[in-house]
Write a protein that holds these residues in place. Structure first.
Motif, short mmCIF file in Angstrom:
data_model
loop_
_atom_site.label_atom_id
_atom_site.label_comp_id
_atom_site.label_asym_id
_atom_site.label_seq_id
_atom_site.Cartn_x
_atom_site.Cartn_y
_atom_site.Cartn_z
N UNK A 1 49.52 44.93 34.72
CA UNK A 1 49.65 44.25 36.00
C UNK A 1 48.70 44.78 37.06
N UNK A 2 48.61 46.10 37.19
CA UNK A 2 47.75 46.68 38.22
C UNK A 2 46.28 46.41 37.91
N UNK A 3 45.89 46.48 36.64
CA UNK A 3 44.50 46.18 36.28
C UNK A 3 44.15 44.75 36.65
N UNK A 4 45.01 43.80 36.32
CA UNK A 4 44.75 42.40 36.66
C UNK A 4 44.74 42.19 38.16
N UNK A 5 45.67 42.83 38.86
CA UNK A 5 45.76 42.67 40.31
C UNK A 5 44.50 43.19 40.99
N UNK A 6 44.04 44.36 40.58
CA UNK A 6 42.85 44.95 41.21
C UNK A 6 41.58 44.21 40.80
N UNK A 7 41.52 43.70 39.58
CA UNK A 7 40.33 42.99 39.13
C UNK A 7 40.14 41.68 39.88
N UNK A 8 41.22 41.07 40.35
CA UNK A 8 41.15 39.79 41.05
C UNK A 8 41.34 39.93 42.56
N UNK B 1 39.90 28.47 46.77
CA UNK B 1 38.78 27.58 46.51
C UNK B 1 37.75 28.13 45.55
N UNK B 2 37.86 29.40 45.19
CA UNK B 2 36.89 29.97 44.27
C UNK B 2 37.28 29.66 42.82
N UNK B 3 36.38 29.98 41.89
CA UNK B 3 36.61 29.71 40.48
C UNK B 3 36.47 31.00 39.68
N UNK B 4 37.38 31.18 38.72
CA UNK B 4 37.44 32.41 37.93
C UNK B 4 37.38 32.05 36.45
N UNK B 5 36.60 32.83 35.69
CA UNK B 5 36.59 32.70 34.23
C UNK B 5 37.15 33.98 33.64
N UNK B 6 38.21 33.84 32.81
CA UNK B 6 38.85 35.00 32.19
C UNK B 6 38.57 34.98 30.70
N UNK B 7 37.73 35.89 30.25
CA UNK B 7 37.48 36.02 28.82
C UNK B 7 38.64 36.77 28.20
#
Length: 282
Positions: free
Chosen positions: A129-136, A142-148
């Motif tokens: 959870x913390x890794x995902x929270x800090x990474x985003x 309005x922005x776009x994110x690509x998650x590999x």
């Protein structure tokens, strides 16, 4: 007390159950009786010796970082927590020790457990959870994110955080799981062998959760001014991260405020989060 530990680097065969004496909590530390613990890639990479430059060669070494349980005792200076509190948290990076009956951890890496989560659910949250929270963290509406790797632990959490922050989300996963990714809210789903040229310059953030997306492919996906985040650092990646450019290698850090956002103690009875940016599902 008992814990899982190992006396040399290697595969699963080096793990053994051993007796140990849990240390009393020092200043700003808490001692937790573990009710559940979660396994992450960090745990087996440390056991294999892949991170020996950071962990050293002293043995025996304890295993496990993420846990949930009940505070047994607190050290001097601890003010947020007290004996009897149900908590979740993360053990110190070098010492580990969550795969045990008791674990000592810094207070800053431990927070109250949401009442609507089981201990097993809570133990799965800290690193992922913390890794995902800090990474985003820098995503804006309005922005776009690509998650590999959008269906891995960090990928799932990152997709939810990005959507909660008002971004559109695309991602990659194994082809048989595309319907599951769409149910998660990933609008555009591709297989791992996708052609990045078909998605050129569409994303403000490219998040590589398994650490296997070639830099050239990630750069192709990126809008001008965007950022590439890789959460599986290697020495080469850390060097690239230090150079000017869009690439950033990161490891989730146990920041109290971030962990409280990931697992808010004031979650409603239905499991819903109260503010954007929190994980809303179980």
């Amino acid at each position: 007390m008992k814990r899982l530990q190992y006396d040399r680097y290697g595969g699963p065969e080096v793990i053994r159950l051993a007796e140990f004496e849990p240390p009393r909590p020092g200043p700003d530390e808490v001692l937790v009786r573990v009710r559940a613990a979660a396994s992450n890639a960090l745990d087996w990479k440390m056991r294999n010796g892949e991170m020996k430059l950071m962990t050293g060669r002293s043995f025996p070494r304890a295993m496990g970082h993420d846990f949930a349980g009940v505070v047994e005792a607190v050290g001097a200076g601890v003010t947020r927590l007290k004996a009897g509190d149900a908590v979740l948290g993360r053990a110190r990076f070098r010492q580990a020790g969550a795969f045990a009956e008791m674990v000592t951890a810094p207070e800053k890496a431990v927070v109250l457990k949401p009442v609507d989560l089981s201990y097993e659910q809570a133990a799965a949250l800290p690193t992922v959870g913390v890794t995902a929270y800090q990474a985003t963290a820098e995503i804006r509406p309005g922005q776009a994110v690509f998650v590999n790797g959008c269906l891995g632990g960090v990928g799932r959490a990152a997709a939810q955080f990005a959507r909660a922050r008002g971004a559109s989300v695309a991602g990659s996963c194994r082809n048989p799981a595309t319907d599951e990714a769409r149910e998660l809210g990933v609008e555009l789903v591709v297989g791992f062998g996708f052609d990045p040229a078909a998605l050129a310059e569409r994303f403000d953030l490219v998040l590589d959760t398994p650490g296997m997306l070639p830099f050239a492919a990630a750069r192709t996906l990126l809008k001008p001014g965007g950022t590439i985040v890789d959460i599986v650092p290697t020495p080469a990646k850390m060097i690239r991260s230090a150079l000017p450019g869009p690439f950033r290698a990161m490891v989730g850090r146990p920041v109290t405020a971030d962990l409280e956002e990931v697992a808010p103690a004031d979650r409603g009875a239905d499991g819903a989060a109260d503010r954007p940016g929190r994980l809303g599902g179980r």
